[in-house]
Every structure is written in C-alpha cells, then in structure tokens.
Scaffold this motif. Sequence first.
Motif, PDB file in Angstrom:
ATOM      1  N   LEU A   1       0.822  -1.211   0.000  1.00  0.00           N
ATOM      2  CA  LEU A   1       0.000   0.000   0.000  1.00  0.00           C
ATOM      3  C   LEU A   1       0.854   1.257   0.000  1.00  0.00           C
ATOM      4  CD1 LEU A   1      -2.775  -1.269   2.375  1.00  0.00           C
ATOM      5  CD2 LEU A   1      -3.175  -0.284   0.120  1.00  0.00           C
ATOM      6  N   LYS A   2       0.324   2.266  -0.670  1.00  0.00           N
ATOM      7  CA  LYS A   2       0.994   3.557  -0.807  1.00  0.00           C
ATOM      8  C   LYS A   2       0.102   4.644  -0.223  1.00  0.00           C
ATOM      9  CE  LYS A   2       2.866   2.046  -5.273  1.00  0.00           C
ATOM     10  NZ  LYS A   2       2.959   2.357  -6.724  1.00  0.00           N
ATOM     11  N   PRO A   3       0.691   5.761   0.189  1.00  0.00           N
ATOM     12  CA  PRO A   3      -0.145   6.858   0.701  1.00  0.00           C
ATOM     13  C   PRO A   3      -1.228   7.295  -0.286  1.00  0.00           C
ATOM     14  CG  PRO A   3       2.141   7.232   1.268  1.00  0.00           C
ATOM     15  CD  PRO A   3       2.121   6.036   0.365  1.00  0.00           C
ATOM     16  N   GLU A   4      -0.947   7.206  -1.564  1.00  0.00           N
ATOM     17  CA  GLU A   4      -1.944   7.607  -2.561  1.00  0.00           C
ATOM     18  C   GLU A   4      -3.112   6.627  -2.679  1.00  0.00           C
ATOM     19  OE1 GLU A   4       1.381   7.344  -2.982  1.00  0.00           O
ATOM     20  OE2 GLU A   4       1.879   6.583  -4.998  1.00  0.00           O
ATOM     21  N   ASP A   5      -3.041   5.516  -1.977  1.00  0.00           N
ATOM     22  CA  ASP A   5      -4.178   4.593  -1.912  1.00  0.00           C
ATOM     23  C   ASP A   5      -5.199   5.016  -0.863  1.00  0.00           C
ATOM     24  OD1 ASP A   5      -1.852   1.902  -2.359  1.00  0.00           O
ATOM     25  OD2 ASP A   5      -3.191   2.750  -3.880  1.00  0.00           O
ATOM     26  N   THR A   6      -4.874   6.039  -0.094  1.00  0.00           N
ATOM     27  CA  THR A   6      -5.780   6.528   0.942  1.00  0.00           C
ATOM     28  C   THR A   6      -7.079   7.025   0.321  1.00  0.00           C
ATOM     29  OG1 THR A   6      -3.994   7.123   2.446  1.00  0.00           O
ATOM     30  CG2 THR A   6      -6.100   8.272   2.731  1.00  0.00           C
ATOM     31  N   ALA A   7      -8.199   6.474   0.783  1.00  0.00           N
ATOM     32  CA  ALA A   7      -9.507   6.819   0.234  1.00  0.00           C
ATOM     33  C   ALA A   7     -10.575   6.051   0.991  1.00  0.00           C
ATOM     34  CB  ALA A   7      -9.583   6.459  -1.252  1.00  0.00           C
ATOM     35  N   VAL A   8     -11.813   6.396   0.728  1.00  0.00           N
ATOM     36  CA  VAL A   8     -12.929   5.553   1.137  1.00  0.00           C
ATOM     37  C   VAL A   8     -13.157   4.540   0.013  1.00  0.00           C
ATOM     38  CG1 VAL A   8     -15.367   5.439   1.737  1.00  0.00           C
ATOM     39  CG2 VAL A   8     -13.981   7.387   2.495  1.00  0.00           C
ATOM     40  N   TYR A   9     -13.189   3.293   0.380  1.00  0.00           N
ATOM     41  CA  TYR A   9     -13.359   2.221  -0.597  1.00  0.00           C
ATOM     42  C   TYR A   9     -14.803   1.723  -0.563  1.00  0.00           C
ATOM     43  CZ  TYR A   9      -8.419   2.002  -1.641  1.00  0.00           C
ATOM     44  OH  TYR A   9      -7.148   2.306  -2.075  1.00  0.00           O
ATOM     45  N   TYR A  10     -15.390   1.639  -1.751  1.00  0.00           N
ATOM     46  CA  TYR A  10     -16.778   1.238  -1.891  1.00  0.00           C
ATOM     47  C   TYR A  10     -16.890  -0.059  -2.687  1.00  0.00           C
ATOM     48  CZ  TYR A  10     -17.843   6.063  -0.599  1.00  0.00           C
ATOM     49  OH  TYR A  10     -17.922   7.259   0.050  1.00  0.00           O
ATOM     50  N   CYS A  11     -17.802  -0.897  -2.244  1.00  0.00           N
ATOM     51  CA  CYS A  11     -18.153  -2.108  -2.953  1.00  0.00           C
ATOM     52  C   CYS A  11     -19.412  -1.822  -3.770  1.00  0.00           C
ATOM     53  CB  CYS A  11     -18.406  -3.215  -1.935  1.00  0.00           C
ATOM     54  SG  CYS A  11     -19.011  -4.747  -2.603  1.00  0.00           S
ATOM     55  N   ALA A  12     -19.502  -2.425  -4.947  1.00  0.00           N
ATOM     56  CA  ALA A  12     -20.665  -2.212  -5.810  1.00  0.00           C
ATOM     57  C   ALA A  12     -21.060  -3.517  -6.484  1.00  0.00           C
ATOM     58  CB  ALA A  12     -20.355  -1.150  -6.852  1.00  0.00           C
ATOM     59  N   ALA A  13     -22.322  -3.607  -6.873  1.00  0.00           N
ATOM     60  CA  ALA A  13     -22.830  -4.821  -7.505  1.00  0.00           C
ATOM     61  C   ALA A  13     -23.849  -4.478  -8.578  1.00  0.00           C
ATOM     62  CB  ALA A  13     -23.477  -5.731  -6.447  1.00  0.00           C
ATOM     63  N   THR A  14     -23.898  -5.341  -9.579  1.00  0.00           N
ATOM     64  CA  THR A  14     -24.921  -5.221 -10.603  1.00  0.00           C
ATOM     65  C   THR A  14     -25.164  -6.582 -11.220  1.00  0.00           C
ATOM     66  OG1 THR A  14     -25.656  -3.928 -12.522  1.00  0.00           O
ATOM     67  CG2 THR A  14     -23.381  -4.726 -12.553  1.00  0.00           C
ATOM     68  N   TYR A  15     -26.384  -6.836 -11.644  1.00  0.00           N
ATOM     69  CA  TYR A  15     -26.702  -8.113 -12.281  1.00  0.00           C
ATOM     70  C   TYR A  15     -26.011  -8.156 -13.631  1.00  0.00           C
ATOM     71  CZ  TYR A  15     -29.279 -11.997 -14.280  1.00  0.00           C
ATOM     72  OH  TYR A  15     -29.601 -13.187 -14.865  1.00  0.00           O
ATOM     73  N   TRP A  16     -25.100  -9.106 -13.797  1.00  0.00           N
ATOM     74  CA  TRP A  16     -24.302  -9.186 -15.030  1.00  0.00           C
ATOM     75  C   TRP A  16     -23.738 -10.605 -15.152  1.00  0.00           C
ATOM     76  CZ3 TRP A  16     -23.995  -6.121 -19.090  1.00  0.00           C
ATOM     77  CH2 TRP A  16     -22.965  -6.276 -19.992  1.00  0.00           C
ATOM     78  N   PRO A  17     -24.538 -11.542 -15.668  1.00  0.00           N
ATOM     79  CA  PRO A  17     -24.098 -12.946 -15.736  1.00  0.00           C
ATOM     80  C   PRO A  17     -23.241 -13.240 -16.955  1.00  0.00           C
ATOM     81  CG  PRO A  17     -26.341 -12.761 -16.495  1.00  0.00           C
ATOM     82  CD  PRO A  17     -25.936 -11.369 -16.060  1.00  0.00           C
ATOM     83  N   TYR A  18     -22.310 -12.343 -17.269  1.00  0.00           N
ATOM     84  CA  TYR A  18     -21.475 -12.476 -18.464  1.00  0.00           C
ATOM     85  C   TYR A  18     -20.009 -12.376 -18.060  1.00  0.00           C
ATOM     86  CZ  TYR A  18     -26.033 -10.904 -20.097  1.00  0.00           C
ATOM     87  OH  TYR A  18     -27.378 -10.758 -20.285  1.00  0.00           O
ATOM     88  N   SER A  19     -19.142 -12.618 -19.030  1.00  0.00           N
ATOM     89  CA  SER A  19     -17.713 -12.555 -18.747  1.00  0.00           C
ATOM     90  C   SER A  19     -17.118 -11.186 -19.033  1.00  0.00           C
ATOM     91  CB  SER A  19     -16.958 -13.606 -19.577  1.00  0.00           C
ATOM     92  OG  SER A  19     -17.381 -14.906 -19.241  1.00  0.00           O
TER      93      SER A  19
END
Length: 128
Positions: A86-104
């Motif tokens: 990890l680097k200082p520039e990785d500092t942030a709020v990290y968000y998880c997200a989801a969407t229906y997408w049964p593809y590759s």
Amino acid sequence: QVQLVEAGGGLVQAGGSLRLSCAASGRTVSSYAMGWFRQAPGKEREFVARINWSGANTDYADSVKGRFTISRDNAKNTVYLQMNSLKPEDTAVYYCAATYWPYSGSGNLLWPAGYDYWGQGTQVTVSS
C-alpha cells in the motif's frame, strides 16, 4: 434489493497490507458482477477492480495492478479486495458495488454508472 456492507478498512503504514471484504445480503449475488471503487477527498470516485459472476474474469486500474487482488466466494455471498504494498496515494474511502451481469465481459463495469447497488464505504488510510 441487494445490501452491501464493507469491512476491513483501517490505518496502515506504507508497504503494508489490508484485506477488504464486502458481504452481500437480500439476494444471492452469484450472477452479479462486483466491483471496488475508491474516492479520495476532493476527487471523483474511481474504479479499482471488478470481478465477473464466476470469478474467472477480472479487471484492475493501472494504479493497483500487481498490488491488489479481487476475489469472491459465492457460497458466502462475499467479495474481497486484498491490498498489498500500500501507498499513501491509496488513501480513500473504498466502496463495494454490484450489478446483475451474468457475463464474462466488462461491459460498463469500469464506471460507477454501471452498478446498481453500493455499500456505505470503508476508510483506508496509508501513512508514509
């Protein structure tokens, strides 16, 4: 509806590691693509990584390639983000997200607009 709850953020020194998790509830997300985004103060939300429904297909932002790994456990309805070097520039709020997408393919999954469900975020702070 899908509810997402992130965990695992915290304060770490540069060069250290953290593992974020995102637990989904309300619906089985085995046919959903999942993504991680981050937002630093004063900056727009940016793509970090995404994984397709099976876990066989992933994409990473250039800034985290080789350091971060996204994975998922569909039996646990959970997606993970292992963050190393990890680097200082990785500092942030990290968000998880989801969407229906049964593809590759990645479709619109490299952008926030491609996702329907979001967690509340977890703070990651990397000190120098």
